[in-house]
Design an enzyme around this catalytic site. Structure first.
Site, PDB file in Angstrom:
ATOM      1  N   ARG A 170      22.793 -41.543   9.727  1.00 38.01           N
ATOM      2  CA  ARG A 170      23.708 -41.833   8.621  1.00 38.01           C
ATOM      3  C   ARG A 170      24.988 -42.413   9.187  1.00 38.01           C
ATOM      4  NH1 ARG A 170      27.513 -37.707   7.619  1.00 38.01           N
ATOM      5  NH2 ARG A 170      27.385 -36.002   9.115  1.00 38.01           N
ATOM      6  N   ARG A 174      33.714 -43.742   3.608  1.00 37.94           N
ATOM      7  CA  ARG A 174      34.680 -42.975   2.828  1.00 37.94           C
ATOM      8  C   ARG A 174      35.480 -43.927   1.958  1.00 37.94           C
ATOM      9  NH1 ARG A 174      37.151 -38.764   7.235  1.00 37.94           N
ATOM     10  NH2 ARG A 174      35.182 -37.835   7.865  1.00 37.94           N
ATOM     11  N   ARG A 247      21.908 -41.302  29.483  1.00 34.02           N
ATOM     12  CA  ARG A 247      22.969 -42.268  29.692  1.00 34.02           C
ATOM     13  C   ARG A 247      24.081 -41.545  30.442  1.00 34.02           C
ATOM     14  NH1 ARG A 247      22.423 -47.331  29.821  1.00 34.02           N
ATOM     15  NH2 ARG A 247      24.463 -47.781  28.932  1.00 34.02           N
ATOM     16  N   ARG A 278      35.612 -47.472  25.387  1.00 35.16           N
ATOM     17  CA  ARG A 278      36.857 -47.002  24.751  1.00 35.16           C
ATOM     18  C   ARG A 278      37.878 -46.671  25.820  1.00 35.16           C
ATOM     19  NH1 ARG A 278      35.664 -40.902  22.316  1.00 35.16           N
ATOM     20  NH2 ARG A 278      34.844 -39.983  24.234  1.00 35.16           N
ATOM     21  N   GLU A 304      36.416 -45.883  29.678  1.00 35.95           N
ATOM     22  CA  GLU A 304      35.065 -45.335  29.767  1.00 35.95           C
ATOM     23  C   GLU A 304      34.042 -46.468  29.786  1.00 35.95           C
ATOM     24  OE1 GLU A 304      34.195 -42.366  26.856  1.00 35.95           O
ATOM     25  OE2 GLU A 304      36.031 -41.225  27.249  1.00 35.95           O
ATOM     26  N   TYR A 352      21.568 -33.291  22.685  1.00 32.42           N
ATOM     27  CA  TYR A 352      23.004 -33.542  22.541  1.00 32.42           C
ATOM     28  C   TYR A 352      23.592 -32.470  21.633  1.00 32.42           C
ATOM     29  CZ  TYR A 352      27.514 -35.436  21.537  1.00 32.42           C
ATOM     30  OH  TYR A 352      28.882 -35.563  21.413  1.00 32.42           O
ATOM     31  N   ASP A 354      27.209 -30.833  20.039  1.00 27.22           N
ATOM     32  CA  ASP A 354      28.651 -30.713  19.883  1.00 27.22           C
ATOM     33  C   ASP A 354      29.066 -29.337  20.400  1.00 27.22           C
ATOM     34  OD1 ASP A 354      29.295 -33.201  18.788  1.00 27.22           O
ATOM     35  OD2 ASP A 354      28.748 -32.561  16.760  1.00 27.22           O
TER      36      ASP A 354
END
Length: 373
Positions: A170, A174, A247, A278, A304, A352, A354
């Site tokens: 997704r 907003r 990665r 970034r 990075e 992965y 968080d």
């Protein structure tokens, strides 16, 4: 003799160690690196907390996890509002009304929605076959071309039409002016840095650094009833079924003799021509709007660069394509047969995570095994 040997002093290992110790277990933590805290390790330089392995911003809707981490550190009120730089044009992230105004000239949510819907219809994609088609079907071609395509190709090192569609499940749009990237109830960064947070979790627990568990596994296994392993699962099995792919990220960090480099903690470079993904300016994670540099006349930035992982590099993001997912399932089947060893964390589970999910998983694992008779 210890009840638990914990391999890895990152968040998963530290939380499990804390819970086991509080439950009356004798715990030893060993860590391959010369410092604790894994990839959330922070180092103070010139009064600035530098995120040595990339930006880490704590965000969660899980009240239990938020209350838990606040037992070990006071958090600031940092809100993640990154900026996208596309060939010198600046855009708000997440995609919101500021973004739509700059790309489409839309002023109202109704106008912005109409532009996005028109591009979705024109694309005519009903069953996306790859990441490119998936992204265009969600946000249209204009946003995809400027803010997704180049960044994603740099991040994964592959053209978007060669990446699986499920990588982008997704893309939130907003139709408000809210610049808060994370749609989370709780958000912030430890005021004394993540290293201090992990040190507080490990307070009173024996920790040995510069220890490679896999180099002398029999010796370490013999010193504890149970082992919690948070390293790479394929390395645990000597890569006997093959290497799982990741990665990796390379950082170029500079101390600059100016108070303000980019005016924001994170700026993503979304064109393909810029080699880095970034730039992080670390002081803005902690110190607020010190525009004149009265308190901190210098600043520290990190560029990075995403790169293909090879053995010996630090693994960051699992490549969750079909080939690697199948290989992990084979390793997982071996792990489930282990009677003495538990596996956890992003490397142990090839997943992965968080930070809040890491902590929640560690708390759940501790609750599960510590309640066993």
């Amino acid at each position: 003799m210890y009840d638990y040997l914990i391999v890895g002093a990152g968040l998963f290992g530290a939380v499990f160690a804390r819970q086991a110790t509080d439950a009356g277990k004798k715990v030893l933590v060993i860590e391959r690196r010369p410092q604790i805290a894994g990839n959330v390790y922070c180092e103070e330089i010139e009064g600035i907390q530098v995120h040595k392995y990339g930006a880490h911003i704590f965000h969660t809707n899980n009240k239990k996890v938020w209350e838990y981490v606040n037992r070990f550190s006071e958090f600031n009120r940092f809100t993640n509002s990154p900026v996208a730089n596309y060939k010198g044009e600046l855009y708000s992230l997440p995609f919101n009304m500021y973004t739509f105004n700059k790309i489409f000239g839309a002023v109202t949510p109704e106008e912005a929605y109409a532009h996005v819907e028109r591009e979705r219809r024109e694309a005519g994609i009903t069953e996306p076959k790859n990441l490119e088609e998936q992204a265009i079907s969600l946000v249209g071609r204009s946003i995809y071309e400027k803010l997704i395509k180049g960044y994603t190709m740099k991040q994964w090192g592959r053209p978007c039409d060669e990446l699986p569609a499920f990588i982008i499940r997704r893309l939130p749009l907003r139709f408000t002016f809210d610049n808060n990237y994370f749609n989370a109830l709780y958000q912030g960064i430890p005021m004394e840095g993540y290293t201090k947070l992990v040190a507080n979790l490990l307070d009173g627990i024996e920790v040995r650094l510069n220890v490679d568990y896999l180099e002398d596994r029999e010796r370490w296994d013999a010193c504890a009833e149970k082992v919690l392993y948070t390293g790479p699962i394929d390395a645990f099995y000597g890569f006997s079924l093959g290497n799982l792919e990741y990665r990796s990220v390379r950082f170029e960090t500079e101390l600059l003799d100016i108070p303000n480099f980019q005016g924001n903690a994170a700026v993503n470079y979304t064109d393909l021509e810029t080699p880095w993904t970034r730039i992080i300016e670390h002081k803005w994670f902690t110190f607020g709007k010190d525009q004149e540099g009265k308190d901190l006349p210098k600043t520290i930035i990190s560029r990075e660069y995403s790169s293909e992982w090879k053995p010996g590099d630090e693994p960051y993001y699992p490549v969750n394509d079909e080939k690697n997912s199948d290989l992990y399932q084979q390793y997982k089947a071996l792990a489930e047969k282990e009677e003495k060893v538990l596996f956890g964390g992003r490397l142990g589970e090839y997943k992965y995570y968080d930070m809040d999910a890491v902590i929640d998983a560690a708390l759940s694992k501790a609750e599960e095994v510590l309640s066993e008779k």
